[in-house]
Design a protein around this motif. Structure first.
Motif, mmCIF file in Angstrom:
data_model
loop_
_atom_site.group_PDB
_atom_site.id
_atom_site.type_symbol
_atom_site.label_atom_id
_atom_site.label_comp_id
_atom_site.label_asym_id
_atom_site.label_seq_id
_atom_site.Cartn_x
_atom_site.Cartn_y
_atom_site.Cartn_z
ATOM 1 N N THR A 141 0.845 -1.194 0.000
ATOM 2 C CA THR A 141 0.000 0.000 0.000
ATOM 3 C C THR A 141 0.883 1.248 0.000
ATOM 4 O O THR A 141 2.101 1.170 0.269
ATOM 5 C CB THR A 141 -0.901 0.050 1.248
ATOM 6 N N GLY A 143 0.697 3.466 2.184
ATOM 7 C CA GLY A 143 1.108 3.605 3.589
ATOM 8 C C GLY A 143 2.396 2.862 3.875
ATOM 9 O O GLY A 143 3.289 3.380 4.569
ATOM 10 N N LEU A 146 5.292 4.873 2.393
ATOM 11 C CA LEU A 146 5.597 6.087 3.145
ATOM 12 C C LEU A 146 6.354 5.763 4.435
ATOM 13 O O LEU A 146 7.289 6.485 4.810
ATOM 14 C CB LEU A 146 4.303 6.842 3.465
ATOM 15 N N ALA A 176 3.921 14.513 1.490
ATOM 16 C CA ALA A 176 3.979 13.407 2.454
ATOM 17 C C ALA A 176 5.124 13.572 3.448
ATOM 18 O O ALA A 176 5.232 12.798 4.408
ATOM 19 C CB ALA A 176 4.125 12.080 1.716
ATOM 20 N N GLU A 241 -6.787 9.611 -1.032
ATOM 21 C CA GLU A 241 -7.486 8.648 -0.179
ATOM 22 C C GLU A 241 -6.508 7.775 0.601
ATOM 23 O O GLU A 241 -6.778 7.380 1.737
ATOM 24 C CB GLU A 241 -8.365 7.725 -1.028
ATOM 25 N N ALA A 242 -5.371 7.482 -0.040
ATOM 26 C CA ALA A 242 -4.411 6.549 0.550
ATOM 27 C C ALA A 242 -3.522 7.173 1.617
ATOM 28 O O ALA A 242 -2.670 6.486 2.184
ATOM 29 C CB ALA A 242 -3.548 5.937 -0.546
ATOM 30 N N GLY A 243 -3.693 8.461 1.873
ATOM 31 C CA GLY A 243 -2.944 9.050 2.971
ATOM 32 C C GLY A 243 -2.285 10.383 2.740
ATOM 33 O O GLY A 243 -1.732 10.977 3.663
ATOM 34 N N VAL A 244 -2.321 10.894 1.488
ATOM 35 C CA VAL A 244 -1.712 12.206 1.219
ATOM 36 C C VAL A 244 -2.843 13.156 0.828
ATOM 37 O O VAL A 244 -3.140 13.362 -0.357
ATOM 38 C CB VAL A 244 -0.646 12.112 0.105
ATOM 39 N N LYS A 245 -3.504 13.714 1.820
ATOM 40 C CA LYS A 245 -4.687 14.539 1.591
ATOM 41 C C LYS A 245 -4.385 15.745 0.701
ATOM 42 O O LYS A 245 -3.371 16.412 0.871
ATOM 43 C CB LYS A 245 -5.259 14.999 2.931
#
Length: 324
Positions: A141, A143, A146, A176, A241-245
């Motif tokens: 993912t 995530g 990162l 990120a 959606e996956a974490g980097v707004k």
């Protein structure tokens, strides 16, 4: 300076001939093959689009369309070559925001002027990009990726073969809060080759280049670059959606002729290209790439380019990219 009657008569005749030249050129245009210059390698999204458009124009006019790939240096040699070409409508640049919105913010000096050296023809399409890793990568993912990047700053590498791809990767770094090592390529397909062989860790590439490899099981998609998911990969979340707004980085295609191309020829090229964008072959390209067709008048493209140039400048500055 003395102006003799003969000189005055010659000037009047020359002016009359010039006034008649434009309509005559348009009426007979095209009377020989047209060359589409593409700033990226064969197999890239821009190349595939150019070939689809060329097929339609050949069907419309009976004249061949030759696609000439001049990859490298973020499209600068290709753009400069078209800028210096004869302004007769037989040399057309099929390009992207790379050469006509981003480059002037990425490089201290360009071998062409994105505005003064070109006659806008029409927009061609818009699309998104996909963040991909090798199918055997330990990162399942975004995530996961990162976390690894934060644990080992500067160790993970990302490739890019266009300004859109480069800026997308730099935006990921900036938004990120991670450090990745950039590896430049002449085109996205070349970067994909090294990603497949494990030479680099990730890249954000146009869907036309990346999605087929994902579908074939050779790459793994971790996120899509626009606010909406790709219809080709509905199960893949957006990068936001996956974490980097707030992440949003698409791209666009457009066509340009050399500055000074007669207005009637510009209008004829606009008509041919707009019709070509609506052709079945070009529709198939956009369906396969997850992009969307987009056409415009020459004036509309000029205004759009100006707005996009300002937008890309802000993005590049926010991403902390220093002009080379």
């Amino acid at each position: 300076m003395n102006i003799t009657p003969w000189t005055r008569r010659f000037a009047l005749v020359a002016s009359a001939l010039l006034l008649c030249l434009g309509p005559a050129q348009a009426q007979n245009y095209p009377s020989k093959p047209i060359t589409f210059v593409v700033p990226f390698a064969a197999g890239s999204a821009t190349d595939l689009l150019a070939r689809a458009l060329g097929k339609s124009i050949n069907e419309q006019t009976g004249q061949a369309v030759v696609v000439e790939n001049k990859a490298g240096a973020s499209g600068m040699p290709a753009a400069a070559g078209v800028a210096r070409a004869t302004a007769d409508g037989y040399t057309v640049l099929i390009t992207t925001n790379t050469t006509h919105a981003a480059n002037e913010h990425l490089y201290k000096k360009l071998p062409y002027d994105p505005v003064k050296d070109f006659a806008p023809l029409t927009g061609l399409g818009k699309g998104g990009q996909v963040l991909v890793v090798n199918a055997n990568s330990p990162y399942k993912t975004l995530g996961d990726l990162l976390v690894a990047a934060r644990q080992s700053p500067g160790k993970l590498t990302f490739g890019s073969g266009s300004s859109s791809s480069r800026v997308a990767g730099e935006m990921l770094k900036q938004m990120a809060g991670i450090d990745l090592l950039h590896i430049p390529y002449k085109s996205n397909p070349l970067a994909i080759t090294d990603l497949l062989s494990g030479m680099i860790d990730l890249m954000v590439t146009d869907a036309s280049t990346g999605v087929p490899q994902v579908k074939a099981g050779k790459l793994r998609a971790l996120g899509y670059s626009t606010p909406a998911r790709s219809p080709l990969l509905p199960e893949v979340p957006t990068i936001a959606e996956a974490g980097v707004k707030g992440y949003d980085m698409g791209y666009w295609f457009a066509a340009y002729a050399p500055a000074g191309t007669p207005a009637p020829v510009v209008n004829k090229l606009n008509q041919l290209l707009v019709t070509a964008v609506k052709s079945e072959t070009t529709k198939s390209f956009f369906e396969a790439s997850g992009g969307e067709a987009w056409t415009s008048s020459p004036a509309e493209l000029a205004r759009f380019q100006a707005a996009e140039t300002a937008k890309w400048g802000k993005v590049i500055k926010a991403a902390g990219i220093t002009p080379e």
